[in-house]
Design a protein around this motif. Structure first.
Motif, short mmCIF file in Angstrom:
data_model
loop_
_atom_site.label_atom_id
_atom_site.label_comp_id
_atom_site.label_asym_id
_atom_site.label_seq_id
_atom_site.Cartn_x
_atom_site.Cartn_y
_atom_site.Cartn_z
N ALA A 4 -0.23 -15.71 12.10
CA ALA A 4 -0.03 -15.56 10.83
C ALA A 4 0.65 -16.65 10.39
O ALA A 4 1.73 -16.67 9.58
CB ALA A 4 0.68 -14.28 10.63
N PRO A 5 0.16 -17.95 10.59
CA PRO A 5 1.25 -18.97 10.11
C PRO A 5 1.39 -19.21 8.65
O PRO A 5 1.85 -19.82 8.15
CB PRO A 5 0.50 -20.30 10.89
CG PRO A 5 -1.00 -19.94 10.90
CD PRO A 5 -0.81 -18.42 11.34
N GLU A 6 0.19 -18.74 7.95
CA GLU A 6 0.11 -18.99 6.64
C GLU A 6 0.82 -18.05 5.67
O GLU A 6 1.26 -18.32 4.42
CB GLU A 6 -1.39 -18.73 6.23
CG GLU A 6 -2.01 -17.27 5.89
CD GLU A 6 -2.28 -16.90 7.52
OE1 GLU A 6 -2.48 -15.59 7.90
OE2 GLU A 6 -2.30 -17.79 8.39
N ARG A 7 1.35 -17.08 6.34
CA ARG A 7 2.34 -16.10 5.68
C ARG A 7 3.82 -15.89 6.52
O ARG A 7 3.67 -15.78 7.63
CB ARG A 7 1.69 -14.64 5.44
CG ARG A 7 1.76 -14.03 6.59
CD ARG A 7 0.80 -12.68 6.45
NE ARG A 7 0.87 -11.84 7.52
CZ ARG A 7 1.67 -10.88 8.16
NH1 ARG A 7 2.67 -10.77 7.10
NH2 ARG A 7 1.60 -10.24 8.73
N GLU A 8 4.50 -15.87 5.77
CA GLU A 8 6.02 -15.87 6.22
C GLU A 8 6.28 -14.52 6.69
O GLU A 8 6.47 -13.36 5.70
CB GLU A 8 7.15 -16.30 5.18
CG GLU A 8 8.39 -16.39 6.14
CD GLU A 8 9.61 -17.31 5.34
OE1 GLU A 8 10.65 -16.83 5.29
OE2 GLU A 8 9.11 -17.77 4.10
N ILE A 9 6.66 -14.09 7.76
CA ILE A 9 6.89 -12.61 8.27
C ILE A 9 8.27 -12.22 7.89
O ILE A 9 9.06 -13.21 8.28
CB ILE A 9 6.54 -12.36 9.64
CG1 ILE A 9 5.02 -12.62 10.06
CG2 ILE A 9 6.91 -10.99 10.01
CD1 ILE A 9 4.83 -12.55 11.25
N ALA A 10 8.54 -11.31 7.11
CA ALA A 10 9.92 -11.04 6.60
C ALA A 10 10.88 -10.58 7.92
O ALA A 10 10.65 -10.01 8.74
CB ALA A 10 10.13 -9.77 5.78
N VAL A 11 12.21 -11.27 7.55
CA VAL A 11 13.53 -10.76 8.56
C VAL A 11 13.73 -9.34 8.21
O VAL A 11 13.67 -8.99 7.18
CB VAL A 11 14.18 -11.98 8.36
CG1 VAL A 11 15.81 -11.38 9.27
CG2 VAL A 11 13.84 -13.17 8.85
N ASN A 12 14.18 -8.72 9.25
CA ASN A 12 14.71 -7.44 9.11
C ASN A 12 16.02 -7.53 8.19
O ASN A 12 16.71 -8.08 8.45
CB ASN A 12 15.05 -7.04 10.52
CG ASN A 12 15.74 -5.65 10.56
OD1 ASN A 12 15.93 -4.63 9.60
ND2 ASN A 12 15.94 -4.95 11.77
N PRO A 13 15.46 -6.66 7.24
CA PRO A 13 16.74 -6.59 5.74
C PRO A 13 18.24 -6.12 6.47
O PRO A 13 19.01 -6.51 5.98
CB PRO A 13 16.26 -5.73 4.90
CG PRO A 13 15.01 -4.89 5.74
CD PRO A 13 14.64 -5.84 6.80
N GLU A 14 18.19 -5.41 7.56
CA GLU A 14 19.48 -4.70 8.23
C GLU A 14 20.34 -6.27 8.78
O GLU A 14 21.47 -6.24 8.59
CB GLU A 14 19.27 -3.95 9.12
CG GLU A 14 20.61 -3.18 9.62
CD GLU A 14 20.34 -2.13 10.54
OE1 GLU A 14 21.41 -1.76 11.05
OE2 GLU A 14 19.31 -1.59 10.64
N LEU A 15 19.47 -7.21 9.39
CA LEU A 15 20.14 -8.41 9.74
C LEU A 15 20.39 -9.30 8.76
O LEU A 15 21.60 -9.87 8.51
CB LEU A 15 19.04 -9.17 10.67
CG LEU A 15 18.64 -8.34 12.21
CD1 LEU A 15 17.75 -9.44 12.81
CD2 LEU A 15 20.12 -8.44 12.96
N THR A 16 19.83 -9.49 7.61
CA THR A 16 20.16 -10.15 6.39
C THR A 16 21.17 -9.66 5.87
O THR A 16 22.43 -10.52 5.52
CB THR A 16 19.05 -10.01 5.46
OG1 THR A 16 17.87 -10.49 5.98
CG2 THR A 16 19.14 -11.00 4.26
N LYS A 17 21.40 -8.37 5.68
CA LYS A 17 22.85 -7.81 5.12
C LYS A 17 23.78 -8.06 6.17
O LYS A 17 25.23 -8.23 5.69
CB LYS A 17 22.79 -6.21 5.22
CG LYS A 17 21.73 -5.78 4.11
CD LYS A 17 21.47 -4.31 4.06
CE LYS A 17 20.63 -3.81 3.05
NZ LYS A 17 20.22 -2.38 2.94
N LEU A 18 23.84 -7.96 7.55
CA LEU A 18 25.05 -8.26 8.50
C LEU A 18 25.20 -9.66 8.38
O LEU A 18 26.61 -9.82 8.25
CB LEU A 18 24.19 -8.09 9.65
CG LEU A 18 25.12 -7.79 10.89
CD1 LEU A 18 25.84 -6.69 10.66
CD2 LEU A 18 24.44 -7.77 12.36
#
Length: 934
Positions: free
Chosen positions: A236-250
């Motif tokens: 899936a190089p053409e689409r960015e796979i989202a990062v776990n939002p819990e890690l982003t909050k952290l």
């Protein structure tokens, strides 16, 4: 029910497999081939060369094993080459188990087992040497398997792979096995050009799915918001796979907490305590024992934990032992103990303590161990064996483990995403991340593998996701002609044909292809330079000129700082040389030991390393690098004769005498001059001139000066990079043959080559040149130059062993002090000769625009000399920074060079005998018993 046409196709395919042996091979291995393995084996059976690029653990070696099967089936020989001895040993054991000891041989430079066998496993250097020597062992060779062929990108040893590929006979099939590289088509295209028909087979598929996680505070969190594996991310190089939002909050909370603990926050207090305390984020760090227990609870053991530090690996084991952690059952611990006791029975009992045997044993009994280059080879191999048997559950390793050695795990943990590259701490690349985490997931055991990154204070989940998502691992050649290579090519083909052969290297292949892309980069950067120039325009004057002054001032100040550091270090070393036992000094350097008394002098090494007793009764060793400048003797006391400080009472009594002398404030035995360290007169003068020029420049008074300067610094950096690109473009044409010509000029300067009118005849190589053809290594010409002087001819075996180490060894850190005192007068003469010759050689290389040969290094002379004289390991390592594993590794390289020298035709007979005796004296104890191949 199949149709008649399908039945016919099945019969035809079966007949084809019978003809090629594929059906018989498939039956012998006992499992179905994956599609890429099937395709590659069919290509081998058809007579094609093959490049197989696939992830770690995908099963590439099956293709190499089929080539060996085909060789035996057709009555030909097969060579299996690897980059390291440990991998050769491992592959040798695997093939012996399959075909029996009488059909398999091993050649690794320091070990020869059944070298004329039908199947021979060897390091790539051994095969290269065979090719140049036109060895009879090459007769009937039909197949060469080059495992870990991507190692040709290695800065120091990579050229060997290209030499082998270029020089193998045309009728030899080459099966190249590589990690997944992003330019496999380019590399395969080169193989096809130099070897003929070569099939390129690339597989991105991992047989065992790999999932990505981050561990924060003992909690295992998915890296991505979706549950995606290695293959799914790659697809899936053409689409960015989202990062776990819990890690982003952290990450946001960690950033906010870091800001709240800044300088301002520390000074703000209210009734309820500090603001920083209220804003403190939740704990996200985890200790190593807790991390292992968290993995165990999650069912993710066995695990490889990559820590990019030897001390870090050893420290992790020590932490787990101290915590009381145990991962083994009683039965497993008993089995481990039997294995360890077998090893201990083969090692000298007196060496066990200095080898760190007992803490190593304690960790293994509990199910965890370290694995790094400083570990004794046999210790590493025991760790590998116990890990593969499922007895050791956690291994703390440096990245050297990632190369080839078969140690798959259920999970791989990355403690940090940066490593020290010898000069600075740098972020690991996406390719390195992929290679390291690729060991997660054991085929036939695990249904999935897991990669875990430990949360650090500055962890950026998006950056981790970027590493886990990219599949960019370009294979770039490190090939360049060496002195030995150039002479061997010239001897076999004449100079002109040798130049043509070198032009077929992968390095030149890439250089020719890269020019177009580089020119495109130059055009793009020129547009950016124009934009930067516009942004830094100043109405008061030429800001480009002002930026150049600032840049030069910064460079001169940095060089002056380095000069001051060198002067301070030299003065410190000189003051250490003048000390006597009983002198009282005050040490204010990095270690801040305070006031101490000298209790032992040691000047046998590169710089003095004395032993002191501190006021608080601690015994420490000091060297110049521990000091800020020269030491003053502030007093002197009597140190009892034979004082060792081994007993607490002895240390207490002497420390009391030290404090008493200091209280009496006796005058110093001698006064040391006060030192004020500055740069050289030229540097200080130039700094003054540049500062004056800056202040006098019209742009210095501009109110927007610093804003312009930021653009100016970007302009200067980009201009330097662009000029480098322009220079590279101009030098890309025929780069390898041009380097060859420069190497040849140096060889002519030192009378190894005699210029001829046609540059094609073989007679242009002198007798010294013929001898150099048999010397391989990074200091090949320097070694030959020293040997030709005759200073080594009359040396004893132990003297020769010690001195040759200076032409082999290279310290891990660039930490050279004054020249050491040598063990004997003959070694002293040889050392001084080698330094003078190196100086001449480096001057010639500078004139020829060639990389400088590594200087001789005295750091191993005393240890190897003592070892060759029969000293125990503790005595040999005393006062050095060498780990036991390093000592063994370097000792084996000394053996290799001594063996090379002993086999040189027409060598002085006395020196040849001394070389052979030196080999026998070094190859004893832990050096002789350093692997599990008996």
């Amino acid at each position: 029910m199949s149709t008649p046409a399908e039945q016919y196709a099945e019969i035809t395919e079966s007949n084809e497999e019978t003809d090629t042996g594929l059906q018989e091979f498939r039956a012998s291995i006992g499992f179905d081939l994956d599609p890429f393995q099937e395709e590659a084996c069919r290509a081998v059976a058809s007579g094609s060369g093959v490049l197989v690029a696939a992830p770690t653990g995908a099963g590439k070696t099956v293709v190499g094993e089929f080539a060996i099967f085909q060789a035996l089936r057709s009555g030909k020989k097969a060579f299996y080459t690897t980059p390291i001895k440990a991998l050769s040993n491992q592959k040798f054991s695997d093939l012996v188990a399959t075909y029996g000891p009488e059909r398999v041989g091993l050649l690794t430079g320091d070990m020869t087992i059944n070298g004329d066998a039908e199947i021979v496993v060897m390091t790539t250097e051994v095969l290269r040497n065979m090719l140049y020597a036109d060895s009879d062992t090459l007769d009937s060779l039909g197949y060469v398997v080059m495992d870990e062929v991507h190692y040709l990108a290695d800065k120091f040893r990579g050229a060997v792979w290209e030499e082998v590929i270029i020089h193998l006979r045309e009728d030899v099939q080459v099966i190249s096995l590589s990690a997944t590289v992003s330019n496999a088509e380019e590399f395969g295209g080169w193989l096809d050009a130099v070897r003929g028909d070569t099939r390129i087979i690339v597989s991105e598929h991992r047989p065992i799915p790999l999932f990505q996680h981050v561990m924060a505070g003992g909690r295992l969190l998915d890296l991505f918001a979706e549950e995606v594996s290695f293959d799914q991310v790659a697809e899936a190089p053409e689409r960015e796979i989202a990062v776990n939002p819990e890690l982003t909050k952290l990450a946001h909370r960690a950033t906010a907490g870091s800001r709240s603990r800044g300088p301002r926050a520390r000074g703000r207090r209210g009734g309820g305590g500090s603001w920083a305390e209220k804003s403190e984020p939740i704990s996200t760090r985890v200790s190593r024992p807790d991390m292992i227990m968290a993995l165990d609870r999650a069912g993710l053991l066995p695990s490889l934990v990559f820590i990019f530090s030897r001390n870090g690996c050893d420290g992790a084991v020590a932490q787990c032992v101290r915590s009381g952690l145990a991962l083994t059952t009683t039965a497993e611990a008993t089995e481990i103990e039997r294995t360890i006791d077998h090893v201990a029975s083969r090692l000298p009992e007196d060496d066990l303590e200095v080898l760190g045997f007992w803490p190593w044993r304690e960790g293994l009994m509990r199910g965890f161990a370290a694995h790094h280059a400083g570990l004794l080879p046999i210790f590493k191999e025991v760790v590998e064996d116990l890990f593969l048997r499922g007895l050791v559950k956690a291994v703390f390793a440096t990245e050297t483990l990632a190369l080839g050695v078969n140690m798959p795990a259920r999970s791989v943990v990355m403690e940090k995403l940066e490593k020290f590259n010898g000069e600075s701490h740098v972020a690991i690349t996406a390719g390195e991340y992929t290679q390291l985490t690729g060991r997660a997931g054991r085929r036939g055991i695990d249904v999935e593998g897991h990669a875990v990154v430990l949360w650090q204070q500055d962890t950026d989940p998006a950056a981790v996701a970027g590493l886990a998502s990219k599949r960019t691992y370009p294979l770039n050649s490190s090939f360049r002609p060496t002195y030995n290579m150039s002479l061997n090519l010239t001897a076999q083909f004449g100079r002109e044909r040798a130049r043509g052969i070198l032009e077929t290297s992968f390095a030149q292949f890439q250089a020719d292809r890269s020019v177009v892309g580089m020119a495109r980069q130059v055009r793009s950067r020129e547009e950016s330079l124009a934009g930067y120039a516009k942004s830094m325009t100043c109405h008061l004057g030429d800001f480009t000129e002002y930026v150049a002054l600032r840049s030069e001032l910064s460079d001169v100040e940095k060089e002056a700082s380095r000069t001051i550091t060198r002067l301070r270090r030299a003065a410190a070393a000189e003051s250490l040389d003048s000390l006597q036992i009983g002198d009282v000094v005050e040490i204010q350097g990095a270690r801040r030991l305070g006031r101490c008394v000298i209790i032992e002098l040691d000047t046998a090494w590169n710089e003095p390393r004395h032993t002191v007793l501190t006021e608080d009764k601690h015994i420490r060793r000091i060297s110049a690098q521990d000091l800020e400048g020269p030491l003053d003797v502030i007093s002197q006391i009597r140190v009892p004769k034979g004082f060792t400080g081994k007993t607490p009472k002895d240390r207490k009594d002497l420390a009391a005498s030290l404090r008493s002398a200091l209280a009496e404030s006796r005058p110093p035995r001698h006064d040391a001059p006060a030192f004020e360290f500055t740069g050289s007169n030229e540097q200080e003068s130039r700094i003054t001139e540049l500062r004056s020029a800056l202040r006098a420049h019209p742009c210095h008074g501009c109110p927007e000066r610093e804003d312009h300067a930021r653009w100016g610094e970007r302009y200067a950096r980009l201009l330097r990079d662009t000029n480098k690109l322009r220079s590279q473009i101009s030098g890309r044409t025929n780069t390898i043959s041009k380097t060859f010509d420069r190497v040849a000029r140096v060889l002519e300067d030192f009378d190894y080559l005699v210029p001829t009118s046609d540059n094609k005849t073989l007679e242009q190589i002198t007798d010294a040149g013929q001898r150099l053809r048999r010397i391989y290594g990074e200091r090949d010409l320097l070694t030959s130059l020293v040997m030709e002087t005759g200073v080594m001819n009359e040396m004893t075996a132990e003297e020769l062993a010690g001195f040759v180490s200076a032409l082999v060894f290279q310290a891990r850190r660039d930490d050279h002090g004054p020249d050491p005192r040598m063990p004997t007068a003959k070694i002293q003469v040889a050392w001084e000769t080698s330094v003078k010759l190196w100086s001449r050689l480096s001057d010639a290389e500078a004139t020829a625009s060639l990389p400088e040969t590594i200087a001789p290094d005295s750091g191993l002379i005393w240890p190897i000399y003592k070892w060759a004289r029969g000293s125990d390991l503790r005595e040999c390592l005393r006062g050095t920074d060498l780990a036991a594993g390093d000592f063994v590794r370097w000792a084996k390289q000394v053996i290799d060079v001594l063996d090379q020298l002993a086999k040189i035709p027409d060598l002085n007979s006395g020196m040849a005998r001394s070389c052979n005796r030196a080999v026998d004296r070094i190859r004893r104890g832990v050096v002789a018993y350093s692997n599990v191949v008996d």
